[in-house]
Design a protein around this motif. Structure first.
Motif, PDB file in Angstrom:
ATOM      1  N   ASN A 281       0.848  -1.384  -0.265  1.00  0.00           N
ATOM      2  CA  ASN A 281      -0.118  -0.382   0.121  1.00  0.00           C
ATOM      3  C   ASN A 281       0.284   1.013  -0.360  1.00  0.00           C
ATOM      4  OD1 ASN A 281      -1.472   2.089   1.989  1.00  0.00           O
ATOM      5  ND2 ASN A 281      -2.439   0.950   1.002  1.00  0.00           N
ATOM      6  N   VAL A 282       0.184   2.224  -0.962  1.00  0.00           N
ATOM      7  CA  VAL A 282       1.469   3.196  -1.179  1.00  0.00           C
ATOM      8  C   VAL A 282       0.432   4.639  -1.144  1.00  0.00           C
ATOM      9  CG1 VAL A 282       3.035   4.803  -2.711  1.00  0.00           C
ATOM     10  CG2 VAL A 282       2.950   2.687  -2.542  1.00  0.00           C
ATOM     11  N   VAL A 283       0.515   5.435   0.045  1.00  0.00           N
ATOM     12  CA  VAL A 283      -0.620   6.816   0.137  1.00  0.00           C
ATOM     13  C   VAL A 283       0.280   8.149  -0.266  1.00  0.00           C
ATOM     14  CG1 VAL A 283      -1.433   8.311   1.231  1.00  0.00           C
ATOM     15  CG2 VAL A 283      -1.647   5.580   2.049  1.00  0.00           C
ATOM     16  N   GLY A 284      -0.039   8.445  -1.537  1.00  0.00           N
ATOM     17  CA  GLY A 284       1.106   9.436  -1.848  1.00  0.00           C
ATOM     18  C   GLY A 284      -0.202  10.685  -3.004  1.00  0.00           C
ATOM     19  N   LEU A 285       0.298  11.697  -3.922  1.00  0.00           N
ATOM     20  CA  LEU A 285      -0.659  12.431  -4.527  1.00  0.00           C
ATOM     21  C   LEU A 285      -0.327  11.674  -6.145  1.00  0.00           C
ATOM     22  CD1 LEU A 285       0.482  15.537  -2.769  1.00  0.00           C
ATOM     23  CD2 LEU A 285      -1.069  14.543  -2.182  1.00  0.00           C
ATOM     24  N   ARG A 286      -2.008  12.232  -5.969  1.00  0.00           N
ATOM     25  CA  ARG A 286      -1.856  12.345  -7.626  1.00  0.00           C
ATOM     26  C   ARG A 286      -2.446  13.691  -8.059  1.00  0.00           C
ATOM     27  NH1 ARG A 286      -4.668   7.491  -9.704  1.00  0.00           N
ATOM     28  NH2 ARG A 286      -4.452   7.552 -12.093  1.00  0.00           N
ATOM     29  N   ALA A 287      -1.630  13.866  -9.347  1.00  0.00           N
ATOM     30  CA  ALA A 287      -2.331  15.096 -10.275  1.00  0.00           C
ATOM     31  C   ALA A 287      -4.080  15.498 -10.120  1.00  0.00           C
ATOM     32  CB  ALA A 287      -1.421  15.318 -11.034  1.00  0.00           C
ATOM     33  N   GLY A 288      -4.704  16.065 -10.491  1.00  0.00           N
ATOM     34  CA  GLY A 288      -6.231  15.912 -10.315  1.00  0.00           C
ATOM     35  C   GLY A 288      -7.220  15.179  -9.498  1.00  0.00           C
ATOM     36  N   ILE A 289      -5.877  14.478  -8.507  1.00  0.00           N
ATOM     37  CA  ILE A 289      -6.981  13.659  -7.673  1.00  0.00           C
ATOM     38  C   ILE A 289      -6.566  14.016  -6.145  1.00  0.00           C
ATOM     39  CG2 ILE A 289      -8.077  11.371  -6.653  1.00  0.00           C
ATOM     40  CD1 ILE A 289      -6.467  10.835  -9.830  1.00  0.00           C
ATOM     41  N   GLY A 290      -5.248  14.256  -5.527  1.00  0.00           N
ATOM     42  CA  GLY A 290      -5.494  14.358  -4.556  1.00  0.00           C
ATOM     43  C   GLY A 290      -4.341  13.179  -3.660  1.00  0.00           C
ATOM     44  N   LEU A 291      -4.537  13.274  -2.178  1.00  0.00           N
ATOM     45  CA  LEU A 291      -3.666  12.387  -1.696  1.00  0.00           C
ATOM     46  C   LEU A 291      -4.681  11.024  -2.086  1.00  0.00           C
ATOM     47  CD1 LEU A 291      -1.238  12.161   0.367  1.00  0.00           C
ATOM     48  CD2 LEU A 291      -3.586  12.216   2.355  1.00  0.00           C
ATOM     49  N   GLN A 292      -4.306  10.200  -1.934  1.00  0.00           N
ATOM     50  CA  GLN A 292      -4.673   8.987  -2.470  1.00  0.00           C
ATOM     51  C   GLN A 292      -4.264   7.322  -1.713  1.00  0.00           C
ATOM     52  OE1 GLN A 292      -5.282   7.738  -6.797  1.00  0.00           O
ATOM     53  NE2 GLN A 292      -6.834   6.761  -6.722  1.00  0.00           N
ATOM     54  N   SER A 293      -4.395   6.395  -1.749  1.00  0.00           N
ATOM     55  CA  SER A 293      -4.113   5.015  -0.926  1.00  0.00           C
ATOM     56  C   SER A 293      -3.410   3.987  -2.622  1.00  0.00           C
ATOM     57  CB  SER A 293      -4.661   4.720   0.632  1.00  0.00           C
ATOM     58  OG  SER A 293      -4.387   3.516   0.387  1.00  0.00           O
ATOM     59  N   ASN A 294      -3.253   3.649  -2.118  1.00  0.00           N
ATOM     60  CA  ASN A 294      -2.914   3.017  -3.616  1.00  0.00           C
ATOM     61  C   ASN A 294      -2.921   1.376  -3.626  1.00  0.00           C
ATOM     62  OD1 ASN A 294      -3.288   4.890  -6.410  1.00  0.00           O
ATOM     63  ND2 ASN A 294      -2.098   5.293  -4.729  1.00  0.00           N
ATOM     64  N   TRP A 295      -3.531  -0.011  -3.470  1.00  0.00           N
ATOM     65  CA  TRP A 295      -2.840  -1.557  -3.537  1.00  0.00           C
ATOM     66  C   TRP A 295      -2.479  -1.634  -4.968  1.00  0.00           C
ATOM     67  CZ3 TRP A 295      -3.376  -2.789   1.555  1.00  0.00           C
ATOM     68  CH2 TRP A 295      -4.243  -2.442   2.258  1.00  0.00           C
ATOM     69  N   GLY A 296      -1.255  -3.099  -4.339  1.00  0.00           N
ATOM     70  CA  GLY A 296      -0.911  -3.612  -5.592  1.00  0.00           C
ATOM     71  C   GLY A 296      -1.904  -4.738  -5.659  1.00  0.00           C
ATOM     72  N   GLN A 297      -1.704  -5.896  -6.331  1.00  0.00           N
ATOM     73  CA  GLN A 297      -2.569  -6.600  -6.900  1.00  0.00           C
ATOM     74  C   GLN A 297      -1.902  -7.837  -5.339  1.00  0.00           C
ATOM     75  OE1 GLN A 297      -2.197  -7.189 -11.428  1.00  0.00           O
ATOM     76  NE2 GLN A 297      -4.310  -6.320 -10.907  1.00  0.00           N
ATOM     77  N   GLY A 298      -0.854  -8.085  -5.087  1.00  0.00           N
ATOM     78  CA  GLY A 298      -0.030  -8.716  -4.131  1.00  0.00           C
ATOM     79  C   GLY A 298       0.323  -9.736  -4.976  1.00  0.00           C
ATOM     80  N   THR A 299       0.834 -10.492  -4.095  1.00  0.00           N
ATOM     81  CA  THR A 299       2.346 -11.432  -5.158  1.00  0.00           C
ATOM     82  C   THR A 299       2.317 -12.364  -3.137  1.00  0.00           C
ATOM     83  OG1 THR A 299       5.026 -12.096  -5.339  1.00  0.00           O
ATOM     84  CG2 THR A 299       4.213 -10.506  -3.190  1.00  0.00           C
TER      85      THR A 299
END
Length: 120
Positions: A96-114
């Protein structure tokens, strides 16, 4: 849209080691918290290792002393070194990575897992 990609999982014997990697796409910037969340069948996804932008770390009691989380801010990548693995560590490991995305703002992003499987 998947913006985070994990790698490094596999099958390992009890007592063995694995190193997981998780890379965030360029579209995520000013990354704050990065973390690893294993999820075993029938169980909830729970954090075992967290690292902040300044390098502060926190670990779940079950992995303290065995797992080490680290990050490379230039590569937007977080790692999980897992040593002395136990069968109960078997799970799909999500990043899980919490960061900024242009036009969206702060977002929590998940991968598909390993998948990590610890078995003899």
């Amino acid at each position: 849209q998947v913006l985070v990609v994990e790698s490094g999982g596999g099958l390992v014997q009890p007592g063995g080691s694995l190193k997981l990697s998780c890379a965030a796409f360029r579209s995520i910037f000013n990354i704050d918290v990065m973390a690893w969340y294993p999820q075993a069948p029938g169980k909830e996804r729970e954090s075992v290792a967290v690292i902040t932008r300044d390098g502060s770390t926190r670990y779940a009691g079950s992995v303290k002393g065995r797992f080490t989380i680290s990050r490379d801010n230039d590569k937007k990548t977080v790692y999980l070194q897992m040593n002395s693995l136990k069968p109960e560590d078997t799970a799909v490991y999500y990043c899980n990575v919490v960061g900024l995305r242009a036009g969206i703002g702060l977002q929590s992003n998940w991968g598909q897992g390993t998948q990590v499987t610890v078995s003899s």
